[in-house]
Scaffold this active site. Sequence first.
Site, PDB file in Angstrom:
ATOM      1  N   ASN A  32       0.840  -1.193   0.000  1.00 18.21           N
ATOM      2  CA  ASN A  32       0.000   0.000   0.000  1.00 18.21           C
ATOM      3  C   ASN A  32       0.880   1.249   0.000  1.00 18.21           C
ATOM      4  O   ASN A  32       1.709   1.432   0.891  1.00 18.21           O
ATOM      5  CB  ASN A  32      -0.901   0.013   1.238  1.00 18.21           C
ATOM      6  CG  ASN A  32      -1.801   1.241   1.269  1.00 18.21           C
ATOM      7  OD1 ASN A  32      -2.617   1.434   0.377  1.00 18.21           O
ATOM      8  ND2 ASN A  32      -1.644   2.067   2.288  1.00 18.21           N
ATOM      9  N   GLU A  33       0.695   2.079  -1.011  1.00 14.34           N
ATOM     10  CA  GLU A  33       1.373   3.367  -1.120  1.00 14.34           C
ATOM     11  C   GLU A  33       2.894   3.259  -0.959  1.00 14.34           C
ATOM     12  O   GLU A  33       3.473   3.800   0.006  1.00 14.34           O
ATOM     13  CB  GLU A  33       0.787   4.372  -0.130  1.00 14.34           C
ATOM     14  CG  GLU A  33      -0.687   4.643  -0.367  1.00 14.34           C
ATOM     15  CD  GLU A  33      -1.257   5.736   0.527  1.00 14.34           C
ATOM     16  OE1 GLU A  33      -2.203   6.409   0.084  1.00 14.34           O
ATOM     17  OE2 GLU A  33      -0.751   5.922   1.644  1.00 14.34           O
ATOM     18  N   GLU A 229      -8.325   4.196  -2.163  1.00 15.64           N
ATOM     19  CA  GLU A 229      -8.544   5.214  -1.125  1.00 15.64           C
ATOM     20  C   GLU A 229      -8.974   6.500  -1.809  1.00 15.64           C
ATOM     21  O   GLU A 229      -8.373   6.909  -2.802  1.00 15.64           O
ATOM     22  CB  GLU A 229      -7.271   5.490  -0.316  1.00 15.64           C
ATOM     23  CG  GLU A 229      -6.815   4.377   0.600  1.00 15.64           C
ATOM     24  CD  GLU A 229      -5.582   4.786   1.397  1.00 15.64           C
ATOM     25  OE1 GLU A 229      -5.371   6.005   1.603  1.00 15.64           O
ATOM     26  OE2 GLU A 229      -4.815   3.898   1.802  1.00 15.64           O
ATOM     27  N   TRP A 278     -12.117   6.456   1.753  1.00 17.56           N
ATOM     28  CA  TRP A 278     -11.283   6.492   2.953  1.00 17.56           C
ATOM     29  C   TRP A 278     -11.831   7.601   3.843  1.00 17.56           C
ATOM     30  O   TRP A 278     -11.788   8.762   3.454  1.00 17.56           O
ATOM     31  CB  TRP A 278      -9.810   6.751   2.613  1.00 17.56           C
ATOM     32  CG  TRP A 278      -8.972   6.656   3.858  1.00 17.56           C
ATOM     33  CD1 TRP A 278      -8.576   7.692   4.676  1.00 17.56           C
ATOM     34  CD2 TRP A 278      -8.489   5.466   4.463  1.00 17.56           C
ATOM     35  NE1 TRP A 278      -7.872   7.220   5.755  1.00 17.56           N
ATOM     36  CE2 TRP A 278      -7.807   5.843   5.642  1.00 17.56           C
ATOM     37  CE3 TRP A 278      -8.559   4.107   4.152  1.00 17.56           C
ATOM     38  CZ2 TRP A 278      -7.202   4.919   6.489  1.00 17.56           C
ATOM     39  CZ3 TRP A 278      -7.958   3.205   4.986  1.00 17.56           C
ATOM     40  CH2 TRP A 278      -7.282   3.614   6.134  1.00 17.56           C
ATOM     41  N   GLU A 285      -4.755   8.912  12.532  1.00 12.73           N
ATOM     42  CA  GLU A 285      -4.198   9.420  11.285  1.00 12.73           C
ATOM     43  C   GLU A 285      -2.733   9.788  11.457  1.00 12.73           C
ATOM     44  O   GLU A 285      -2.384  10.906  11.810  1.00 12.73           O
ATOM     45  CB  GLU A 285      -5.010  10.641  10.813  1.00 12.73           C
ATOM     46  CG  GLU A 285      -4.528  11.266   9.518  1.00 12.73           C
ATOM     47  CD  GLU A 285      -4.631  10.348   8.314  1.00 12.73           C
ATOM     48  OE1 GLU A 285      -3.939  10.607   7.296  1.00 12.73           O
ATOM     49  OE2 GLU A 285      -5.410   9.371   8.370  1.00 12.73           O
ATOM     50  N   PHE A 294     -11.208  11.137   8.878  1.00 17.60           N
ATOM     51  CA  PHE A 294     -11.617  10.875   7.501  1.00 17.60           C
ATOM     52  C   PHE A 294     -12.883  10.026   7.414  1.00 17.60           C
ATOM     53  O   PHE A 294     -13.395   9.793   6.328  1.00 17.60           O
ATOM     54  CB  PHE A 294     -10.495  10.136   6.754  1.00 17.60           C
ATOM     55  CG  PHE A 294      -9.379  11.017   6.266  1.00 17.60           C
ATOM     56  CD1 PHE A 294      -9.346  11.460   4.943  1.00 17.60           C
ATOM     57  CD2 PHE A 294      -8.351  11.407   7.106  1.00 17.60           C
ATOM     58  CE1 PHE A 294      -8.322  12.265   4.487  1.00 17.60           C
ATOM     59  CE2 PHE A 294      -7.313  12.207   6.664  1.00 17.60           C
ATOM     60  CZ  PHE A 294      -7.302  12.638   5.338  1.00 17.60           C
TER      61      PHE A 294
END
Length: 331
Positions: A32-33, A229, A278, A285, A294
């Site tokens: 992820n990312e 997301e 998301w 966060e 979020f």
Amino acid sequence: MLDKQIIDDFVYFAEVAFKRFGDRVKKWTTFNEPWVICSLQWGNGDFAPGIAVGDAGKWKCGHNLLLAHAQAVKVYRDVYKPKQGGRIGMALWSEWSEPYSNSMEDKRSAQNKLDTDFGWFADTIHFGDYPALIKRTQAQYLPVFTDAEKALLRKSYDYMGLTIYTAKWASKAGDGSSDGWWVRTNDRDGKPVGEQAESYWLYNVPWSIGRMLRYMKNRYDNPYIWVLENGISEKGEAGRTGESALQDRLRTDYFRGYIGEACKATDDGVRLTHYFTWSFTDNWEWKEGFKTRFGIVRIDFDKKDLPRRVKNSGKWLSQYVFKVSNQSKNR
């Protein structure tokens, strides 16, 4: 992430997951990312684990991560996919970069940012090698793929995952370099790119998702795209009480605009098959903790039983997206 041993270790981990859960789990994301992992968690150490290894470590991290991804995809495709029938890909972060003006310099700058932020991973898992810009500007740090590794990386995904939140303007670099860029949040008339969120980097820019999706369609041979997301935080939301805590006007506007633009992109032939907001609930966060929210579901973290209530954005999504999606699925 800095030692090549991570490649074998990750493939071992992934294969255990395929073997144990693949009869039920049909959708896999390797990383992820990766931009966040290598730039912010390791490169400058801003996020946990907070190990600042600089540019050399940042690019080595990305290199090892890409090879770990490609090896895991190969194992899945060779051994497990034929009998399990799942799909595998990677979740890639990007914000859309819009040229600050119609000048060739600003257009080049916007492309430079896309190549460096998104192309670093997207180009490599599609074409099998880094964008030419990265190879030119990061030659002193960037490891080189062998021909066998390039072949392994090429088209190493069944879907291209995207996490997208916002857009910025990109203009010619301050030092005049044709390989750089300068990020701006106001246009040439001083108008912000969109309404700002609680998160300093995030603005409500609905057209960003449509332009990003069309860019992916044109650059990567119209892949299947999963938006993994998409969402926004609201200023001062953590301090709201009572019914006002559920009145997230900006978030509702955000989803209305972004989902609308995503639908227009599918009308233009973009193969967007999955979309995830998301996030479902408020959560922790990064360094900002519970201050930045979020979720489409409110959690009161100061109460022992952590009560949950659906915000207006969640009700809007339920009425206009989730229920409609289920009706279409059941036809």
